[in-house]
Write an enzyme that holds these catalytic residues in place. Structure first.
Site, PDB file in Angstrom:
ATOM      1  CB  THR A 264      -0.955  -0.008   1.196  1.00 61.65           C
ATOM      2  OG1 THR A 264      -1.882  -1.083   1.038  1.00 61.65           O
ATOM      3  CG2 THR A 264      -1.707   1.296   1.326  1.00 61.65           C
TER       4      THR A 264
ATOM      5  CG  ASN B 241       1.860  -6.527   8.636  1.00 65.90           C
ATOM      6  OD1 ASN B 241       1.916  -5.291   8.613  1.00 65.90           O
ATOM      7  ND2 ASN B 241       0.835  -7.208   8.132  1.00 65.90           N
TER       8      ASN B 241
ATOM      9  CG  PHE C  80      -0.255   2.090   5.086  1.00 69.29           C
ATOM     10  CD1 PHE C  80      -0.488   0.742   4.862  1.00 69.29           C
ATOM     11  CD2 PHE C  80      -1.367   2.930   5.206  1.00 69.29           C
ATOM     12  CE1 PHE C  80      -1.786   0.237   4.752  1.00 69.29           C
ATOM     13  CE2 PHE C  80      -2.657   2.434   5.101  1.00 69.29           C
ATOM     14  CZ  PHE C  80      -2.866   1.086   4.878  1.00 69.29           C
TER      15      PHE C  80
ATOM     16  CB  SER D   7      -2.805  -1.422  -2.358  1.00 68.76           C
ATOM     17  OG  SER D   7      -3.427  -1.242  -1.104  1.00 68.76           O
TER      18      SER D   7
ATOM     19  CB  SER E 213      -4.108  -1.479   7.117  1.00 62.03           C
ATOM     20  OG  SER E 213      -3.017  -1.637   8.000  1.00 62.03           O
TER      21      SER E 213
ATOM     22  CG  ASN F 293      -0.689  -2.875  11.227  1.00 59.54           C
ATOM     23  OD1 ASN F 293      -0.925  -3.279  12.353  1.00 59.54           O
ATOM     24  ND2 ASN F 293      -0.428  -3.692  10.212  1.00 59.54           N
ATOM     25  CB  THR F 294      -3.037   3.432   9.389  1.00 59.87           C
ATOM     26  OG1 THR F 294      -1.889   3.072   8.612  1.00 59.87           O
ATOM     27  CG2 THR F 294      -3.213   4.940   9.342  1.00 59.87           C
TER      28      THR F 294
ATOM     29  CE  LYS G  35      -6.019  -6.545   1.407  1.00 61.76           C
ATOM     30  NZ  LYS G  35      -4.589  -6.636   1.031  1.00 61.76           N
TER      31      LYS G  35
ATOM     32  CG  ASN H 121      -5.921  -5.674   5.184  1.00 59.86           C
ATOM     33  OD1 ASN H 121      -4.830  -6.142   5.497  1.00 59.86           O
ATOM     34  ND2 ASN H 121      -6.055  -4.453   4.690  1.00 59.86           N
TER      35      ASN H 121
ATOM     36  N   GLY I 288      -4.868 -16.711   3.915  1.00 63.74           N
ATOM     37  CA  GLY I 288      -4.711 -18.105   4.295  1.00 63.74           C
ATOM     38  C   GLY I 288      -4.635 -19.095   3.161  1.00 63.74           C
TER      39      GLY I 288
END
Length: 334
Positions: free
Chosen positions: A91, A116, A120, A145, A181, A183-184, A212, A241, A294
């Site tokens: 991304t 993870n 980004f 992305s 995501s 993580n942001t 997504k 995701n 997966g």
């Protein structure tokens, strides 16, 4: 067991003293340095012709590289040689950013999984546009992305995505809008009905736009999001995701469960497949689906296709199984 699993993977997993991110960067550097002759040899071994047309784009086979593996597009010529029928870079964000503090990438080997919290990390949309212009045609479809820059307030998210879109859509066969995501901070709120409507209203147009989604959404929340996707002309959905859940981890990986970030790999297999099935049923097949999450064996890809996916993507499965999985997954479409 393949040669990759017995000989190559053990070496890669020792790179940087076992640091997963150092191994990732090492691998990208090596792939970026492959010559044309080596790429041609690899293509003869791994490429599979199983063409399919989805949202107006023709794919030589239905197996793609998921976003996150080659964020800045540094090794793009290598991916078709490894058998991929398309590749999604990013991304990427409008502003270059370093991502979260290290360490931020962890292997959970017994579970064939990865956690993870990269955040980004990327060189920014302008740098990617410059690289893509210099590279020229890739030979397979390219997805890009897009995510929100961390420093951009949520209320300015639409303009942030639009900045990246305007720079990059000329090089993309499709655009993926990453609003899922973990993580942001605050990013997943952009999956809410009004927020995704504003985003799609600004972005849908010249290039197919896909959304997504997170595997942690309830079915009712997914249904609302799908209504907006259909109403605003989204070309499809990418499901899914990474997950915040830690269900399904092997006993030996439990100490890693406390690490913050998104989990991918084998523990996500069934959840991702069920969401793909739900999206397909809920939309009556009107929204093409890229199934991701997966896929570690060819049968996982086959079941994802059976659930309603038109295309699939690999990330963690590729880390553990290598290019033989790409070939096997491409042959799994029934």
């Amino acid at each position: 067991m393949t040669i990759f699993e017995t000989a190559v993977r053990p070496v890669l997993f020792r790179v940087g003293g076992g640091d997963a991110e150092k191994a990732h960067e090492f691998t990208l550097h090596r792939l970026a340095g492959l010559g044309a002759g080596t790429r041609a040899l690899l293509r003869r071994r791994y490429a599979v012709s199983s063409p399919v047309e989805v949202f107006g784009v023709r794919f030589p086979n239905p197996v793609g590289l998921a976003a996150g593996m080659d964020k800045n597009g540094v090794a793009l010529p290598a991916w078709p040689a490894l058998g991929f029928g398309f590749v999604e870079v990013g991304t990427v964000t409008a502003k270059a950013q370093p991502g979260n503090d290290k360490p931020r990438l962890f292997r959970l080997r017994d579970s064939e999984a990865v956690i993870n919290r990269m955040g980004f990390n990327n060189a920014g949309a302008a740098a990617l546009a410059e690289r893509l212009q210099a590279l020229g045609p890739l030979g397979i479809p390219l997805g890009i992305s897009l995510g929100k820059s961390k420093v951009t307030p949520l209320e300015e998210a639409v303009q942030d995505y639009l900045t990246s879109y305007e720079l990059l859509h000329p090089y993309a066969d499709y655009i993926a809008v990453n609003v899922s995501s973990p993580n942001t901070p605050g990013l997943r709120t952009l999956q809410d009905k009004s927020a995704i409507a504003a985003l799609l209203g600004a972005l849908v147009g010249k290039t197919p736009v896909l959304v997504k989604i997170a595997p942690d959404l309830s079915e009712s929340a997914i249904a609302e999001l799908l209504e907006v996707c259909l109403a605003y002309g989204a070309a499809g959905v990418i499901a899914t995701n990474t997950t915040l859940s830690r269900d399904g981890l092997a006993a030996g990986d439990q100490p890693r469960a406390a690490e913050a970030g998104g989990l991918s790999g084998r523990p996500l297999t069934e959840r991702a497949r069920k969401i793909v099935h739900f999206v397909h049923e809920e939309t009556g097949g009107r929204l093409p689906i890229i199934g991701v999450g997966g896929i570690v064996e060819a049968d996982d890809a086959a079941r994802m296709f059976d659930a309603g996916a038109s295309l699939v993507q690999l990330y963690t499965g590729f880390i553990y199984r290598g290019p033989a999985l790409v070939r096997a997954a491409a042959r799994a479409r029934r």
